[in-house]
Motif scaffolding. Structure first.
Motif, PDB file in Angstrom:
ATOM      1  N   GLU A 264      -7.483  11.031  -6.216  1.00  0.00           N
ATOM      2  CA  GLU A 264      -6.372  11.627  -5.473  1.00  0.00           C
ATOM      3  C   GLU A 264      -6.861  12.271  -4.178  1.00  0.00           C
TER       4      GLU A 264
ATOM      5  N   SER B 246      -9.025  11.242  -2.183  1.00  0.00           N
ATOM      6  CA  SER B 246      -9.203  10.245  -1.128  1.00  0.00           C
ATOM      7  C   SER B 246      -7.876   9.774  -0.548  1.00  0.00           C
ATOM      8  N   LEU B 247      -6.763  10.123  -1.210  1.00  0.00           N
ATOM      9  CA  LEU B 247      -5.445   9.646  -0.799  1.00  0.00           C
ATOM     10  C   LEU B 247      -4.611  10.701  -0.096  1.00  0.00           C
TER      11      LEU B 247
ATOM     12  N   ALA C 207       2.030   1.950  -3.455  1.00  0.00           N
ATOM     13  CA  ALA C 207       0.924   2.404  -4.300  1.00  0.00           C
ATOM     14  C   ALA C 207       0.617   3.881  -4.052  1.00  0.00           C
ATOM     15  N   VAL C 208       0.624   4.303  -2.785  1.00  0.00           N
ATOM     16  CA  VAL C 208       0.403   5.715  -2.463  1.00  0.00           C
ATOM     17  C   VAL C 208       1.510   6.575  -3.065  1.00  0.00           C
TER      18      VAL C 208
ATOM     19  N   ILE D 186      -6.138   1.876  -3.791  1.00  0.00           N
ATOM     20  CA  ILE D 186      -5.295   3.067  -3.851  1.00  0.00           C
ATOM     21  C   ILE D 186      -5.016   3.458  -5.302  1.00  0.00           C
TER      22      ILE D 186
ATOM     23  N   ARG E  99       0.960   7.203  -6.725  1.00  0.00           N
ATOM     24  CA  ARG E  99      -0.065   8.212  -6.982  1.00  0.00           C
ATOM     25  C   ARG E  99       0.453   9.619  -6.688  1.00  0.00           C
TER      26      ARG E  99
ATOM     27  N   PRO F 237       0.804  -1.231   0.000  1.00  0.00           N
ATOM     28  CA  PRO F 237       0.000   0.000   0.000  1.00  0.00           C
ATOM     29  C   PRO F 237       0.835   1.278   0.000  1.00  0.00           C
TER      30      PRO F 237
ATOM     31  N   LEU G 299      -5.183   3.640   4.541  1.00  0.00           N
ATOM     32  CA  LEU G 299      -5.203   3.132   3.166  1.00  0.00           C
ATOM     33  C   LEU G 299      -4.418   1.824   3.120  1.00  0.00           C
ATOM     34  N   GLU G 300      -5.125   0.697   2.990  1.00  0.00           N
ATOM     35  CA  GLU G 300      -4.469  -0.601   3.118  1.00  0.00           C
ATOM     36  C   GLU G 300      -4.617  -1.511   1.905  1.00  0.00           C
ATOM     37  N   ASN G 301      -5.369  -1.110   0.892  1.00  0.00           N
ATOM     38  CA  ASN G 301      -5.613  -1.965  -0.258  1.00  0.00           C
ATOM     39  C   ASN G 301      -4.953  -1.377  -1.498  1.00  0.00           C
TER      40      ASN G 301
ATOM     41  N   LEU H  85      -0.641  13.017   3.450  1.00  0.00           N
ATOM     42  CA  LEU H  85      -1.327  11.751   3.222  1.00  0.00           C
ATOM     43  C   LEU H  85      -2.477  11.546   4.196  1.00  0.00           C
TER      44      LEU H  85
END
Length: 270
Positions: free
Chosen positions: A256, A258-259, A171-172, A251, A175, A168, A245-247, A241
């Motif tokens: 954006e 939501s992140l 992935a963050v 992600i 983004r 995760p 956020l774990e998935n 951040l």
């Protein structure tokens, strides 16, 4: 000089025009006469694959990186990864997924079409083969002509190559890097871009892998908080951040907003 193939590539891709930039999963079948040379190969996570690009045009001295865009400038083939070249040898780093039947290697990130002759296999060694401080040309024009999916795949590969897995945090970071590239309008690995990292070690690893920033080149700093800052020649983007956020898929697919929160500031006014 003689070169004898030691095996063949078995891939779902049969045309060079269909090959994704990041390659695909594929298998290498080693001929039975060379099966004994595979002893110990399974101890490596990555291999260097040397192949003969049998469909390449050996008369070509200049080419364009057409997989990205035909509008890019023409360059000499020795400055490109083009398959067309006087001696069409390919050298690629691939991930070893496993072995079966003692002479078939399952690999990831293979950018070779079905039936490509394999010339040699070597173990990838980080101490010798990885030069993290290496620099290259400015990829800004190339990045701007990439599709969003292609650019994301490249970022993921750079991040995972440094961090080791797609988690995760990685992935963050991907983004965040996408947004930073859009805001600063340049290649994030360029010397004029500096990065200040927050406290998440996975995000930090991924952004280091993507940007090649380090303390020694004065491009890397650390705030110890939840914000990550990209500073370019005229602007800086501050990313704060959100938590929980774990998935990975969520992600990569989410908005954006939501992140992270993003604040863009002019550096001239500071």
């Amino acid at each position: 000089m003689e070169l004898s193939p030691i095996g063949l590539v078995h891939s779902s891709i049969r045309s060079r025009s269909d090959m994704p930039v990041q390659g695909v999963d594929a298998e290498i079948e080693i001929f039975s006469a060379y099966a004994g040379a595979l002893s110990g190969v399974e101890e490596n996570s990555h291999l260097i694959l040397i192949c003969w690009l049998h469909e390449a045009d050996r008369r070509v001295l200049k080419a364009v990186a057409r997989k990205v865009s035909c509008d890019l400038p023409e360059k000499g083939v020795f400055s490109l990864r083009s398959p067309a070249r006087p001696n069409p040898l390919s050298i690629s780093v691939v991930r070893l997924l496993g072995m079966r039947e003692e002479r078939v290697l399952a690999l990831a990130n293979v950018d070779l079409i079905d039936g490509t002759p394999v010339i040699d296999i070597k173990p990838y060694q980080t101490g010798w083969d990885c030069v993290f401080s290496a620099t290259g040309h400015d990829r800004t024009g190339k990045i701007q002509k990439m599709g969003p999916g292609e650019y994301r795949e490249g970022l993921i590969r750079e991040a995972v190559n440094y961090h080791g897995e797609l988690c995760p945090g990685v992935a963050v970071a991907v983004r965040v890097a996408e947004a930073a590239t859009r805001i600063l309008k340049c290649d994030l690995s360029m010397p004029q871009v500096s990065v200040t990292l927050g406290s998440d070690p996975c995000v930090a690893d991924a952004l280091i892998g993507i940007t090649s920033a380090r303390p020694g080149n004065r491009r890397l700093g650390c705030s110890g908080g939840d914000c990550y800052v990209f500073a370019g020649p005229g602007e800086e983007a501050v990313f704060c951040l959100r938590q929980g956020l774990e998935n990975v898929d969520a992600i990569l697919m989410g908005s954006e907003a939501s992140l992270f929160d993003c604040d863009v500031r002019s550096r001239h006014s500071q």
